[in-house]
Write a protein that holds these residues in place. Structure first.
Motif, PDB file in Angstrom:
ATOM      1  N   GLY A 342       0.808  -1.380  -0.384  1.00 21.61           N
ATOM      2  CA  GLY A 342      -0.141  -0.078  -0.167  1.00 21.61           C
ATOM      3  C   GLY A 342       0.496   1.189   0.055  1.00 21.61           C
ATOM      4  N   ILE A 343       0.199   1.889   0.213  1.00 22.22           N
ATOM      5  CA  ILE A 343       0.907   3.934   0.208  1.00 22.22           C
ATOM      6  C   ILE A 343       0.905   4.400   1.200  1.00 22.22           C
ATOM      7  CG2 ILE A 343       1.485   5.809  -1.559  1.00 22.22           C
ATOM      8  CD1 ILE A 343       1.566   4.224  -3.005  1.00 22.22           C
ATOM      9  N   LEU A 344       1.934   5.527   1.924  1.00 19.90           N
ATOM     10  CA  LEU A 344       1.896   5.156   3.377  1.00 19.90           C
ATOM     11  C   LEU A 344       2.266   7.433   3.526  1.00 19.90           C
ATOM     12  CD1 LEU A 344       2.250   2.718   4.023  1.00 19.90           C
ATOM     13  CD2 LEU A 344       4.575   3.871   5.736  1.00 19.90           C
ATOM     14  N   VAL A 345       0.655   7.559   4.020  1.00 18.63           N
ATOM     15  CA  VAL A 345       1.079   9.026   3.083  1.00 18.63           C
ATOM     16  C   VAL A 345       0.654   9.912   4.792  1.00 18.63           C
ATOM     17  CG1 VAL A 345      -1.397  10.978   2.476  1.00 18.63           C
ATOM     18  CG2 VAL A 345      -0.548   8.564   0.888  1.00 18.63           C
ATOM     19  N   GLY A 346       1.550  10.977   4.891  1.00 20.70           N
ATOM     20  CA  GLY A 346       0.881  11.969   5.960  1.00 20.70           C
ATOM     21  C   GLY A 346       2.881  12.198   6.574  1.00 20.70           C
ATOM     22  N   GLN A 347       3.234  11.812   7.715  1.00 19.58           N
ATOM     23  CA  GLN A 347       4.103  12.108   8.077  1.00 19.58           C
ATOM     24  C   GLN A 347       4.688  11.024   8.790  1.00 19.58           C
ATOM     25  OE1 GLN A 347       1.529  14.688  10.329  1.00 19.58           O
ATOM     26  NE2 GLN A 347       3.118  16.012  10.948  1.00 19.58           N
ATOM     27  N   HIS A 348       6.156  11.560   9.358  1.00 24.71           N
ATOM     28  CA  HIS A 348       7.015  10.853   9.273  1.00 24.71           C
ATOM     29  C   HIS A 348       6.851  10.005  11.137  1.00 24.71           C
ATOM     30  CE1 HIS A 348      11.841   9.064   9.130  1.00 24.71           C
ATOM     31  NE2 HIS A 348      11.172   9.087  10.103  1.00 24.71           N
ATOM     32  N   THR A 349       6.516   8.834  11.517  1.00 27.94           N
ATOM     33  CA  THR A 349       6.126   8.450  12.146  1.00 27.94           C
ATOM     34  C   THR A 349       7.556   9.285  14.023  1.00 27.94           C
ATOM     35  OG1 THR A 349       7.047   6.110  12.282  1.00 27.94           O
ATOM     36  CG2 THR A 349       5.056   6.547  11.208  1.00 27.94           C
ATOM     37  N   PHE A 350       6.483   7.934  14.870  1.00 26.63           N
ATOM     38  CA  PHE A 350       7.696   8.796  16.112  1.00 26.63           C
ATOM     39  C   PHE A 350       8.924   7.685  16.429  1.00 26.63           C
ATOM     40  CE2 PHE A 350       8.631   7.553  20.109  1.00 26.63           C
ATOM     41  CZ  PHE A 350       7.912   8.646  21.034  1.00 26.63           C
ATOM     42  N   GLY A 351       9.070   6.596  16.032  1.00 32.68           N
ATOM     43  CA  GLY A 351      10.648   6.210  15.967  1.00 32.68           C
ATOM     44  C   GLY A 351      10.426   5.298  17.639  1.00 32.68           C
ATOM     45  N   LYS A 352       9.411   4.318  17.393  1.00 33.15           N
ATOM     46  CA  LYS A 352       9.775   3.191  18.576  1.00 33.15           C
ATOM     47  C   LYS A 352       9.971   1.790  18.563  1.00 33.15           C
ATOM     48  CE  LYS A 352       8.025   1.462  23.140  1.00 33.15           C
ATOM     49  NZ  LYS A 352       8.118   0.536  22.787  1.00 33.15           N
ATOM     50  N   GLY A 353      11.682   1.427  18.189  1.00 32.35           N
ATOM     51  CA  GLY A 353      11.536   0.422  17.760  1.00 32.35           C
ATOM     52  C   GLY A 353      12.098  -1.069  19.210  1.00 32.35           C
ATOM     53  N   LEU A 354      11.548  -1.038  20.609  1.00 31.57           N
ATOM     54  CA  LEU A 354      11.345  -1.422  21.173  1.00 31.57           C
ATOM     55  C   LEU A 354      10.728  -2.535  21.754  1.00 31.57           C
ATOM     56  CD1 LEU A 354      14.068   1.351  23.467  1.00 31.57           C
ATOM     57  CD2 LEU A 354      14.631  -0.494  21.734  1.00 31.57           C
ATOM     58  N   VAL A 355      10.369  -3.805  22.452  1.00 33.36           N
ATOM     59  CA  VAL A 355       9.563  -4.446  22.826  1.00 33.36           C
ATOM     60  C   VAL A 355       9.960  -4.380  24.059  1.00 33.36           C
ATOM     61  CG1 VAL A 355       8.441  -6.704  22.476  1.00 33.36           C
ATOM     62  CG2 VAL A 355       9.283  -5.521  20.635  1.00 33.36           C
ATOM     63  N   GLN A 356       8.789  -4.138  24.819  1.00 36.96           N
ATOM     64  CA  GLN A 356       8.553  -4.523  26.269  1.00 36.96           C
ATOM     65  C   GLN A 356       8.048  -5.715  26.714  1.00 36.96           C
ATOM     66  OE1 GLN A 356       8.302  -1.030  25.248  1.00 36.96           O
ATOM     67  NE2 GLN A 356      10.155  -0.627  25.727  1.00 36.96           N
ATOM     68  N   THR A 357       8.333  -5.957  26.809  1.00 32.55           N
ATOM     69  CA  THR A 357       7.833  -7.427  28.070  1.00 32.55           C
ATOM     70  C   THR A 357       7.231  -7.305  29.751  1.00 32.55           C
ATOM     71  OG1 THR A 357       9.352  -8.795  26.851  1.00 32.55           O
ATOM     72  CG2 THR A 357       8.349 -10.365  28.736  1.00 32.55           C
ATOM     73  N   ILE A 358       6.576  -7.465  30.264  1.00 29.27           N
ATOM     74  CA  ILE A 358       6.527  -7.342  31.357  1.00 29.27           C
ATOM     75  C   ILE A 358       6.722  -8.770  32.268  1.00 29.27           C
ATOM     76  CG2 ILE A 358       3.470  -7.066  32.519  1.00 29.27           C
ATOM     77  CD1 ILE A 358       4.481  -4.567  31.271  1.00 29.27           C
ATOM     78  N   PHE A 359       6.893  -8.924  33.610  1.00 26.68           N
ATOM     79  CA  PHE A 359       7.070 -10.044  34.241  1.00 26.68           C
ATOM     80  C   PHE A 359       6.768  -9.697  35.483  1.00 26.68           C
ATOM     81  CE2 PHE A 359      10.474  -9.294  30.993  1.00 26.68           C
ATOM     82  CZ  PHE A 359      11.227 -10.665  30.801  1.00 26.68           C
ATOM     83  N   PRO A 360       5.514 -10.671  35.874  1.00 26.99           N
ATOM     84  CA  PRO A 360       4.812 -10.288  37.160  1.00 26.99           C
ATOM     85  C   PRO A 360       5.690 -11.097  38.394  1.00 26.99           C
ATOM     86  CG  PRO A 360       3.154 -11.386  35.297  1.00 26.99           C
ATOM     87  CD  PRO A 360       4.711 -11.735  34.638  1.00 26.99           C
ATOM     88  N   LEU A 361       5.285 -10.522  39.030  1.00 29.32           N
ATOM     89  CA  LEU A 361       6.300 -10.642  40.747  1.00 29.32           C
ATOM     90  C   LEU A 361       5.263 -11.252  41.555  1.00 29.32           C
ATOM     91  CD1 LEU A 361       9.019  -7.352  41.139  1.00 29.32           C
ATOM     92  CD2 LEU A 361       8.770  -9.731  39.686  1.00 29.32           C
ATOM     93  N   ALA A 362       5.611 -11.820  42.363  1.00 30.51           N
ATOM     94  CA  ALA A 362       5.208 -12.620  43.624  1.00 30.51           C
ATOM     95  C   ALA A 362       4.053 -11.627  43.843  1.00 30.51           C
ATOM     96  CB  ALA A 362       5.921 -13.646  44.593  1.00 30.51           C
ATOM     97  N   ASP A 363       4.345 -10.953  44.400  1.00 30.01           N
ATOM     98  CA  ASP A 363       3.596 -10.200  45.426  1.00 30.01           C
ATOM     99  C   ASP A 363       2.208  -9.273  44.679  1.00 30.01           C
ATOM    100  OD1 ASP A 363       5.112  -7.632  44.363  1.00 30.01           O
ATOM    101  OD2 ASP A 363       5.605  -6.781  46.462  1.00 30.01           O
ATOM    102  N   GLY A 364       2.050  -9.117  43.175  1.00 28.86           N
ATOM    103  CA  GLY A 364       1.092  -8.769  42.634  1.00 28.86           C
ATOM    104  C   GLY A 364       2.133  -7.235  41.845  1.00 28.86           C
ATOM    105  N   SER A 365       2.950  -6.878  41.995  1.00 30.96           N
ATOM    106  CA  SER A 365       3.620  -5.704  41.172  1.00 30.96           C
ATOM    107  C   SER A 365       4.460  -7.030  39.809  1.00 30.96           C
ATOM    108  CB  SER A 365       4.807  -5.353  42.246  1.00 30.96           C
ATOM    109  OG  SER A 365       5.642  -6.107  42.252  1.00 30.96           O
TER     110      SER A 365
END
Length: 441
Positions: A342-365
């Motif tokens: 497809g064709i991309l129209v508009g403006q340059h995007t933000f630029g966030k190429g990082l992946v975050q992973t959530i690691f739950p801990l035993a106390d609910g945090s």
């Protein structure tokens, strides 16, 4: 990805599979071990040869603090508060605005948000260097009606008495982590919060008094943009748990109306869940690589478009993007561009190429950690470089549109009904009409 005010993070979930009894036992044993270790070491003489690691030193410090401190009583609640602050402080030393600690309330709030509803003012927020800024107010929300705008920096948050509505405390928020800012802004519906922002081009801070409401942001909106030519439009606001099913529903309804071309609008979409981005991206790519993921050890592996999802097919396609299209939005837009789908129209995007992973801990945090980065199928690095204040240097990463179109200053931000001043939408329609005419010859 998108917190309570949705944060534009690309998220996965990992962690121990402990039942409540095991979690309690784990927490108790950990706490007992910490105290035992600390009490044993406090008796050591300064002249003794003792090899103490940083964790032992921390445990010892807590033990001494609890036994000797003459100020506030250091009870279990205070120890928990101090420990959470220590974890947050340790993570902040990494200088990664997307890595952080979620206390049990923060973690519960994030889960509620990715499921699609929460109580607050309805603003999508993101880390911006050491500050927090507005990605967009959700259309129709209290934040939108009050006048918050994309790019506003949260300067302070005022707490009001829930019964009288009187302002009782103002907390400065410059240099404050996003979890704390979100916690200050959120609250029961019907209560007040004062949000003061810094706005580009305005010399003094702007103050808004906002009444919180239950927020159920529309994940997908759609309609036939050009009824005569059957050009449909799907606006995707975030990649949360409801996004893929709602996208499919919108697509099927537009097809029943005779859809012949599509505008896929990812403007102001801050991202969200990685697996949802892969599923939605796979709808546009028949086969082949969708995204390249690089793990912490530098090893790369390629994720391919899934054959298990229904495909969009070979209809003319324009993707609308802007500087607030981030993370998961950039995965999908980047794949469409690299495959020339497809064709991309508009403006340059933000630029966030990082992946975050959530690691739950035993106390609910939980821990939210950057665990990998991603590249488009052609190997393009999406992630921005950052300055000394950890503010993104826009243009050093992100996705460049095929056709760059600056938005009209008269366009009302995110009022997608304002088609008269939406120069990017006008260009998208022009591109599709030209393609459709060429195909008809």
């Amino acid at each position: 990805m998108k917190l309570a005010a949705v944060i534009g993070l690309l998220l996965g979930i990992a962690g121990p599979n402990l039942n409540p009894e095991a979690q309690h036992r784990f927490a108790e044993e950990s706490r007992r071990s910490a105290w035992d270790s600390g009490i044993e070491t406090v008796h050591a003489s300064p002249n003794d040869e003792v090899s103490v690691g940083p964790l032992e030193a921390y445990q010892e410090a807590l033990a001494v603090l609890r036994r000797e401190y003459a100020g506030t009583v250091i009870n279990d609640k205070q120890i928990t508060k101090l420990t959470y602050a220590a974890i947050q402080g340790a993570l902040s030393a990494l200088n990664d605005p997307f890595t952080g600690f979620l206390d049990p309330d923060d973690w519960l709030s994030m889960q509620q948000t990715t499921q699609g509803s929460f109580e607050g003012i309805g603003a999508v927020l993101e880390p911006f260097g050491r500050d927090v800024r507005v990605v967009r107010p959700i259309p129709g929300s209290p934040a939108f009606k009050a006048g918050l705008k994309p790019g506003d920096i949260i300067f302070s948050v005022g707490t009001h008495d829930p019964d009288t509505g009187k302002l009782i405390k103002t907390t400065p928020t410059l240099g404050t982590d996003i979890n704390t800012v979100v916690k200050l802004i959120k609250g029961p519906r019907g209560t007040k919060v004062t949000v003061t922002v810094l706005r580009n081009g305005v010399s003094n801070p702007i103050r808004f008094v906002i009444v919180r409401q239950n927020i159920e942001p529309p994940v997908v909106s759609y309609w036939m943009e050009d009824q005569d030519r059957k050009i449909g439009r799907i606006v995707l606001n975030e990649f949360n748990e409801r996004a893929d099913s709602q996208f499919e529903r919108a697509w099927n309804d537009l097809k029943r109306q005779g859809l012949k071309a599509l505008i896929f609008d990812l403007r102001f979409n801050p991202g969200g869940l990685f697996d949802v981005a892969v599923r939605i991206g796979s709808r546009f790519i028949e086969q082949g690589p969708l995204v390249i993921v690089q793990e912490k050890n530098g090893q790369r592996h390629t994720l391919y478009a899934s054959s298990r999802v229904p495909k969009i097919g070979d209809i003319p396609l324009v993707v609308l993007i802007n500087e607030s299209s981030a993370s998961a939005s950039e995965i999908v837009a980047g794949a469409i561009k690299d495959h020339k789908r497809g064709i991309l129209v508009g403006q340059h995007t933000f630029g966030k190429g990082l992946v975050q992973t959530i690691f739950p801990l035993a106390d609910g945090s939980a821990l939210r950690l950057t665990t990998s980065k991603y590249f488009t199928p052609s190997g393009h690095d999406i992630n921005n470089k950052y300055d000394e204040e950890h503010r993104p240097l826009f243009g050093t990463g992100g996705i460049k549109p095929d056709i760059e179109v600056e938005q009209s200053p008269d366009w009302v931000d995110q009022q997608f009904e304002d088609k008269e001043h939406d120069t990017q939408l006008k260009k998208a329609l022009e591109v599709l009409r030209t393609q459709m005419t060429a195909r008809a010859r």
